[in-house]
Design a protein around this motif. Structure first.
Motif, PDB file in Angstrom:
ATOM      1  N   UNK A   1      -1.296   1.987   5.249  1.00 47.65           N
ATOM      2  CA  UNK A   1      -0.765   0.657   5.573  1.00 47.65           C
ATOM      3  C   UNK A   1      -1.893  -0.352   5.741  1.00 47.65           C
ATOM      4  N   UNK A   2      -2.886   0.002   6.558  1.00 44.30           N
ATOM      5  CA  UNK A   2      -3.990  -0.912   6.831  1.00 44.30           C
ATOM      6  C   UNK A   2      -4.810  -1.215   5.601  1.00 44.30           C
ATOM      7  N   UNK A   3      -5.045  -0.193   4.757  1.00 41.53           N
ATOM      8  CA  UNK A   3      -5.845  -0.400   3.557  1.00 41.53           C
ATOM      9  C   UNK A   3      -5.143  -1.332   2.588  1.00 41.53           C
ATOM     10  N   UNK A   4      -3.838  -1.120   2.391  1.00 43.00           N
ATOM     11  CA  UNK A   4      -3.098  -1.945   1.440  1.00 43.00           C
ATOM     12  C   UNK A   4      -3.045  -3.393   1.921  1.00 43.00           C
TER      13      UNK A   4
ATOM     14  N   UNK B   1       5.695  -2.039  -1.696  1.00 44.28           N
ATOM     15  CA  UNK B   1       6.313  -1.432  -0.517  1.00 44.28           C
ATOM     16  C   UNK B   1       6.633   0.039  -0.746  1.00 44.28           C
ATOM     17  N   UNK B   2       5.974   0.672  -1.711  1.00 47.67           N
ATOM     18  CA  UNK B   2       6.308   2.051  -2.052  1.00 47.67           C
ATOM     19  C   UNK B   2       5.579   3.056  -1.158  1.00 47.67           C
ATOM     20  N   UNK B   3       5.914   4.326  -1.335  1.00 50.69           N
ATOM     21  CA  UNK B   3       5.448   5.366  -0.419  1.00 50.69           C
ATOM     22  C   UNK B   3       3.940   5.601  -0.513  1.00 50.69           C
TER      23      UNK B   3
ATOM     24  N   UNK C   1       7.329   6.025   7.983  1.00 49.90           N
ATOM     25  CA  UNK C   1       7.927   5.302   6.864  1.00 49.90           C
ATOM     26  C   UNK C   1       7.738   6.080   5.562  1.00 49.90           C
ATOM     27  N   UNK C   2       6.534   6.612   5.350  1.00 49.66           N
ATOM     28  CA  UNK C   2       6.264   7.383   4.148  1.00 49.66           C
ATOM     29  C   UNK C   2       7.180   8.603   4.064  1.00 49.66           C
TER      30      UNK C   2
END
Length: 399
Positions: free
Chosen positions: A62-65, A84-86, A93-94
């Protein structure tokens, strides 16, 4: 703390040598890769540390994206819905996304694709008949996975051409495999239109299966999640398979003894595919991760708030795991230990499909064109993106 190594454009021609040096120096290195959107970060090149960090919850997707996406302009605007994909999310969430997607992307569905893939392969090879020269990537390696993905979607024949054009424009013609803002927004509009059609006229394709999961209760996929998952299949699925097929043919043709062994015994093909994945992995680096806490790797402490990139190319040639790792051997017994498709919860969901396409492609190409060889004077030129390991072109002689 080590100095940050500033890599230049020559890196892409000798990536294996660079990663070998970094492994010998400790396996963890700070570097800044060349390119239009360079990011400084830590690079892990040893196999043991790579596998450990690929499952380390302190490394956030999450943080990297969010941080890298802001850096390249893809976290705002219409195209942001495609991310917003896995692959870009952490548990829980993943976990939810992967569970739902796995229901649609089953082993049975993948195995049932063999006749369709064989038909596409044969059709593409039919177009080579009567010719002396072909360019493998544009005339085979790229159109094959694009066609397969859109057959999976249940796209019409008319849609294939539209999607082929969009698939071909992923890197904006720059040869770096990146997704431009224009391409992202164009693809978003198309995928939403196709999803609307499948909602009205469902079939047995993958998009309809995702939409059914979308409509089945509290853990349903949202519209953006379904759209971004379709986008992931187009981008990640096609790029990996293009590189796998082109890298594989190039590797075989530059190792004639191994090519001859494979042609003499096609039962070696599944192992040969694994060795190609190990020897010349289609993805150079795993997707970005970002430390949420300090992490130790290879005797180095990586502080909180740092980008970490895991070199799949480096890990797959680690001599502590693979004997004589720079030797290509289609009979290598432990080739399948590679991490070309990642490891842990983010292991590539489409790996069986990529393997299946490669196995069918190599078998049919080598059977129909046993005298295949590289065009005279060909020199390998690689995509200018460290996250992808793929040739820019591969001209071949058929006779």
């Amino acid at each position: 703390m080590s100095d940050i190594e500033q890599l230049d454009a020559s890196f892409f021609g000798h990536a294996h040598a660079t990663y070998r040096r970094w492994r010998e120096e400790g396996g963890v290195r700070q570097a800044r890769y060349p390119g239009p959107n360079p990011v400084e970060g830590w690079v892990v090149t040893s196999y043991a540390e790579a596998k450990e960090l690929l499952v380390d919850a302190r490394l956030s997707k999450d943080g990297a994206v969010e941080k890298f996406g802001r850096h390249i302009g893809l976290t705002q605007g219409p195209g942001s819905a495609l991310f917003a994909h896995m692959l870009n999310s952490d548990p829980p969430h993943h976990t939810r996304l992967r569970k739902l997607v796995q229901k649609a992307f089953t082993a049975r569905r993948t195995a049932a694709l063999r006749p369709m893939i064989e038909a596409h392969v044969e059709g593409l090879l039919d177009e080579w008949e009567g010719r002396d020269d072909v360019e493998l990537i544009s005339e085979f390696a790229l159109p094959l996975p694009v066609a397969v993905v859109f057959d999976l979607f249940g796209a019409s024949d008319a849609d294939h051409e539209t999607l082929r054009i969009r698939g071909n424009s992923i890197d904006g013609g720059q040869g770096d495999g990146e997704v431009s803002v224009y391409t992202a927004e164009s693809m978003l509009a198309y995928l939403r239109a196709l999803l609307a059609l499948k909602r009205e006229e469902p079939d047995d394709g993958l998009l309809s299966a995702l939409l059914q999961a979308h409509e089945e209760g509290e853990e349903a996929l949202s519209e953006d999640e379904i759209t971004s998952m379709a986008f992931l299949l187009v981008v990640a699925g096609h790029q990996t398979t293009v590189n796998l097929i082109a890298n594989g043919i190039h590797t075989l043709l530059t190792h004639p003894d191994q090519l001859a062994a494979l042609q003499a015994d096609l039962t070696l093909m599944p192992g040969a595919v694994e060795e190609i994945l190990r020897y010349e992995s289609p993805s150079g680096l795993a997707s970005f991760r970002y430390t949420t806490q300090p992490v130790e790797a290879g005797g180095t402490t990586i502080a909180e708030g740092e980008f970490v990139q895991i070199s799949l190319l480096g890990a797959n040639r680690d001599p502590s795991v693979f004997a004589d790792p720079d030797r290509f051997d289609v009979r290598r017994a432990d080739a399948a230990r590679h991490v070309a498709f990642g490891h842990g919860i983010h292991h590539c969901l489409g790996a069986p499909l990529a393997r299946l396409q490669a196995e069918i492609a190599f078998t049919h190409i080598l059977t129909r064109h046993p005298g295949l060889h590289l065009a005279e004077g060909h020199e390998a030129r690689w995509q200018s993106n460290p996250r992808h390991r793929g040739l820019l072109s591969l001209p071949l002689r058929l006779t």
